[in-house]
Write a protein that holds these residues in place. Structure first.
Motif, short mmCIF file in Angstrom:
data_model
loop_
_atom_site.label_atom_id
_atom_site.label_comp_id
_atom_site.label_asym_id
_atom_site.label_seq_id
_atom_site.Cartn_x
_atom_site.Cartn_y
_atom_site.Cartn_z
N MET A 1 1.09 6.20 -24.26
CA MET A 1 2.10 6.99 -23.78
C MET A 1 1.39 7.91 -23.10
N TRP B 1 3.60 13.90 -23.11
CA TRP B 1 5.02 13.26 -23.74
C TRP B 1 5.10 13.20 -25.17
N VAL C 1 15.85 9.42 -24.89
CA VAL C 1 14.95 8.29 -24.81
C VAL C 1 13.49 8.58 -25.27
N ASN C 2 13.09 9.71 -25.14
CA ASN C 2 11.82 10.01 -25.73
C ASN C 2 11.45 10.11 -27.20
N ALA D 1 13.79 8.27 -29.29
CA ALA D 1 13.96 7.04 -29.74
C ALA D 1 12.84 5.99 -29.53
N SER D 2 11.99 6.25 -28.36
CA SER D 2 10.95 5.46 -28.25
C SER D 2 9.87 5.64 -29.20
N ILE D 3 9.40 7.11 -29.32
CA ILE D 3 8.65 7.48 -30.37
C ILE D 3 8.84 6.82 -31.70
N SER E 1 10.86 4.31 -32.60
CA SER E 1 10.58 2.93 -32.84
C SER E 1 9.07 2.38 -32.90
N PHE E 2 8.35 3.16 -31.86
CA PHE E 2 7.04 2.91 -31.93
C PHE E 2 6.40 3.10 -33.25
N LYS F 1 7.42 0.51 -35.71
CA LYS F 1 6.59 -0.67 -35.36
C LYS F 1 5.22 -0.95 -35.88
N ARG G 1 6.27 -9.73 -28.50
CA ARG G 1 6.93 -8.66 -29.31
C ARG G 1 6.05 -8.78 -30.62
#
Lengths: 304, 181
Positions: A50, A54, A83-84, A86-88, A90-91, A94, B3
């Motif tokens: 990233m 951010w 977006v920021n 949600a992306s963080i 989900s990262f 994961k 993925r």
């Protein structure tokens, strides 16, 4: 020392993305940050997938804390669905298998940009704030070596001068976010660009707060039950934003920090900034069995 | 594009060090509370925090052997950032522990010691992390230690203390004021 003792079996990725040495360095610095509340501790700030600026600082602290049983909430200006955020989020899930949530009361780790949730944080929760500029003295002293000396001397007069000049020019303190605050009576910190509304939530709180600036490579902490006092003059009391009387046009809640939505006719509508508090209120009104936790502000006022 | 489908699972090392750090973090954030470590002794703390970037001092030769495996350089006490000391009898060398400075508070050392929790010297703690006050009782700490700590820890300079008893830890950061009862 043998080759076998220096190596380990192949892995696609370290658990929690950061490698073990990065985590150890962060752990050492996080402990020092807790020991000296509000004092900025330098750290290496590794590469994460990233861009710096951010939320990489907050991300590294969260990654160090994560375990499979963690429940993470990430907000950006109060919203879970930007977006920021949600992306963080989900990262984080994961790379660690942690559970994602939008609910403040369910989370164990809350990473946030620019807001503290309206529901009270408990003693078992950790708040991680992303910090763009960790140095409260930067507006008055661009040389960071001199600023370090000023922190050592507790020489914060020029910060009061900024506030004084704002009062002289505008009749009130204009500092809207990142209000400089004295921590444990010794170090002035910037509480990250949270609104004035949120600063009292850090004072003598139940939860532990980490503030981490990845681009500037510094982190600091506010332990539970630590004094966090906004800089004020004795005759000009600290004032939070005048949002107590505003009502959210979607959920109907009032007495919380609001986003102003300009309308076509020139007027404004307001929407509660802590978006999931709004969602919970709407769902509760629809009859769903939703529990809204106790909030810091009650009827638009912070109890003393 | 590939993925990540499998859920990552931490290995035993990661699980252990993560749990140890969480105990250390809450111990320091709430001075006086007793936190549970996943394994007894100081080795878990060393494994969680130490690597080749660290300089350590250890006054117990047997434990110094153990620390060697984590890669930290063994140095003289004033140079060490992590000190494993016994606080029972000979504590004169405490005056040599690095306390950092007002310019660099992070240069203050982390001191780790094995003591006993339970009936013994009672201490009253106040400061960040404690709502009003907290009381603990310790055995195995020399009585003059607390006065020496107070003299050495000139906030924000000072050292931070982890006291370990079996698989339990108490943290005493430099910000905690200690009254000997």
């Amino acid at each position: 020392m043998t080759l076998a003792s220096l190596t380990k079996p192949w892995e696609a990725m370290s658990y929690g993305f950061l490698d073990a040495s990065a985590k150890r360095e962060l752990r050492r610095k996080m402990l020092k940050a807790i020991a000296v509340p509000g004092c900025q501790m330098p750290y290496a700030s590794r590469e994460v997938p990233m861009a710096r600026g951010w939320g990489t600082g907050g991300l590294q602290v969260t990654l160090t804390l994560l375990k499979p049983s963690s429940v993470v909430k990430v907000i950006d200006q109060g919203a879970d669905d930007s977006v920021n955020a949600a992306s963080i989020r989900s990262f984080l899930s994961k790379v660690s298998g942690a559970t994602e949530t939008w609910d403040t009361t369910e989370a164990t780790i809350l990473q946030s940009r620019h807001r503290i949730p309206e529901e009270r944080l408990r003693a078992d929760q950790v708040l991680v704030l992303q910090v763009p500029n960790p140095e409260p003295l930067r507006p008055v002293e661009p040389n960071m070596s001199v600023a370090r000396q000023m922190h050592a001397d507790a020489d914060y007069g020029r910060l009061w001068l900024i506030l004084y000049e704002q009062i002289v020019r505008s009749g009130r303190v204009m500092q809207g976010a990142a209000y400089p605050s004295l921590v444990n009576g010794r170090h002035v910190m910037t509480p990250s660009p949270i609104p004035r509304w949120d600063v009292p939530k850090l004072h003598m709180a139940q939860h532990l707060t980490f503030l981490s600036a990845g681009r500037e490579k510094r982190l600091y902490a506010v332990p539970p039950f630590t004094r966090v006092e906004p800089l004020v003059f004795s005759d000009v009391p600290y004032q939070v934003e005048d949002h107590a009387a505003l009502t959210c046009h979607r959920s109907g809640v009032s007495g919380y920090f609001m986003n102003e939505i300009p309308q076509d006719d020139g007027s404004s509508a307001f929407e509660v900034s802590d978006s999931h508090l709004g969602i919970k209120t709407i769902r509760q009104a629809e009859g769903a069995a939703i529990r809204i936790g106790p909030t810091w502000y009650e009827n638009g006022k912070m109890p003393q | 594009m590939s993925r990540i489908t499998a859920v990552p699972v931490p290995d035993a090392f990661e699980t252990r060090t993560n749990a140890t750090f969480e105990a250390l973090m809450w111990a320091l954030a709430r001075p006086g509370t007793v936190q549970d470590l996943p394994a007894p002794g100081m080795a878990g703390l060393a494994e969680t925090l130490l690597d080749r970037e660290c300089r350590v001092f250890c006054d117990d030769p047997a434990f110094a052997e153990v620390i060697t495996t984590f890669g930290a350089a063994q140095v003289a006490l004033p140079l060490a950032d992590h000190c494993f000391l016994s606080l029972g009898t000979t504590i004169d060398r405490l005056t040599q522990v690095a306390v950092g400075s007002v310019l660099y508070p992070d240069a203050g050392a982390t001191v780790v010691a094995e003591v006993g929790f339970g009936p013994g010297q009672r201490l009253r703690l106040t400061g960040p992390g404690i709502e009003t006050f907290a009381e603990i009782a310790l055995t195995g700490v020399a009585p003059e230690f607390w006065a020496m700590r107070a003299a050495l820890c000139r906030y924000p300079a000072g050292f931070d203390l982890f006291l370990i008893c079996g698989a339990q830890v108490i943290g005493l950061p430099r910000s905690t004021e200690i009254e000997v009862l």
